[in-house]
Design an enzyme around this catalytic site. Structure first.
Site: not given
Ligand code: NAD
Length: 309
Positions: A78, A114, A234
């Site tokens: 990233k 994000d 999650y």
């Protein structure tokens, strides 16, 4: 003048390491199918370890040459992708990390969904939450995106906790030009006691709570009623932190919303069409439930290094 030609198809992809279990490809393809689009989402799994910038440049050039419309970018590249794109959205320049690259007319633009994903999830489920002082656990790539989202959401003071003080300091520097005040807090029980006592919210952006990192990052007795608690993990959705926070009377936000909205935001950037976020949420719940059911019927497997994407 003739009408602009209707698009025939879209080509998207995901570049990162360990991306096999990612739900994002399925979320994009299901949304496209709902809209009657021809949309193919390819996954490029990088080998573990450092990825050379020249290799990333080759992948980006290849995607451009092959007619990709957009890419999602994830761990561990990233940050390394930022200097390789032609342009960056302001949030990417501030954070130093992107998770989406748009490819239009041969030019690449970096975005970070994000940040927008967390913002939307928060706005959906915690619209009236007190934003005075918030504890943020984890100052990695996701934590930095969440910190900027919290600044956008009007949080006045952020107390940043990371086991690695260098990372917390680096996150604080990215917020130097923002209106949010930042304090670095050591990850000790005593410091957490003081930090949480003066806070209205807590966000976990550390990997604690995932199968490979079980348990809660915060002792239960430090969670006071009136505190809102968000967890961006999650897998599982009901982390140990959220379970205990609910028991202690806290309002909670799971990592599902951020995961769905980051995918929906990337889909909208790539296609220029609005995503049906409610339907994507239902897809997400179904995919997570199917994954959990499969795991229950399977012998335990090594999930070390597996991350949410
Ligand atoms: P990362 O490895 O870059 O950073 C994690 C940071 O947490 C590290 O700096 C580490 O030192 C710190 N940390 C670990 N344990 C801690 C603890 N007990 N207290 C404080 N700090 C601690 O990882 P990342 O890419 O930032 O991702 C973090 C987590 O965010 C992932 O594990 C994933 O579950 C989740 N995530 C969720 C979404 C979503 O859409 N919901 C998106 C991205 C990441």
């Amino acid at each position: 003048m003739s009408a602009p030609q209707e698009r025939r198809s879209w080509l998207a992809g995901l570049i990162g390491h360990g991306v096999g279990p990612s739900l994002t490809p399925e979320l994009h393809e299901r949304e496209a199918a709902r809209q009657g689009l021809r949309y193919v989402y390819k996954v490029v799994d990088l080998p573990d370890g450092t990825v050379e910038p020249t290799r990333l440049e080759q992948l980006l050039d290849g995607a451009r040459d092959l007619g990709f419309d957009g890419l999602n970018i994830t761990h561990p590249v990233k940050q390394a992708m930022v200097p390789l794109v032609d342009e960056c959205a302001p949030a990417v320049a501030a954070i130093g990390a992107l998770n989406t690259v748009l490819i239009q007319d041969g030019r690449t633009t970096g975005h970070n969904t994000d940040v927008t994903g967390f913002e939307r999830a928060f706005a959906d489920d915690l619209p009236d939450a007190d934003r005075d002082t918030v504890v943020l656990l984890g100052a990695g790539g996701a934590g930095t995106a969440v910190a900027h989202a919290l600044a956008d959401l009007g949080v006045r003071r952020l107390l940043v906790v990371d086991l690695d003080g260098e990372r917390a300091g680096a996150l604080a520097r990215t917020l130097a030009d923002r209106s949010v005040a930042v304090d670095l807090v050591a990850a000790t029980r005593d410091d957490l006691v003081t930090a949480l006592a003066r806070s209205s919210g807590l966000v976990n952006a550390s990997p604690m709570g995932m199968a490979a990192h079980p348990g809660s990052p915060v002792p239960a007795d430090l969670l006071h009623p009136g505190l809102w608690v968000a967890d961006i993990v999650y897998r599982p959705l009901d982390t140990a932190l959220l379970t205990v926070a609910r028991q202690r009377g806290c309002t909670v936000l799971s990592g599902a919303g951020m995961a769905v909205h980051q995918a929906a935001d990337a889909f909208e950037l790539i296609t220029g069409r609005p995503a049906d976020r409610g339907a994507m949420h239902r897809d997400f719940d179904e995919l997570v439930a199917a994954e959990a059911a499969t795991r229950m019927g399977e012998p335990a497997r090594d999930t070390t290094g597996e991350r949410n994407r």
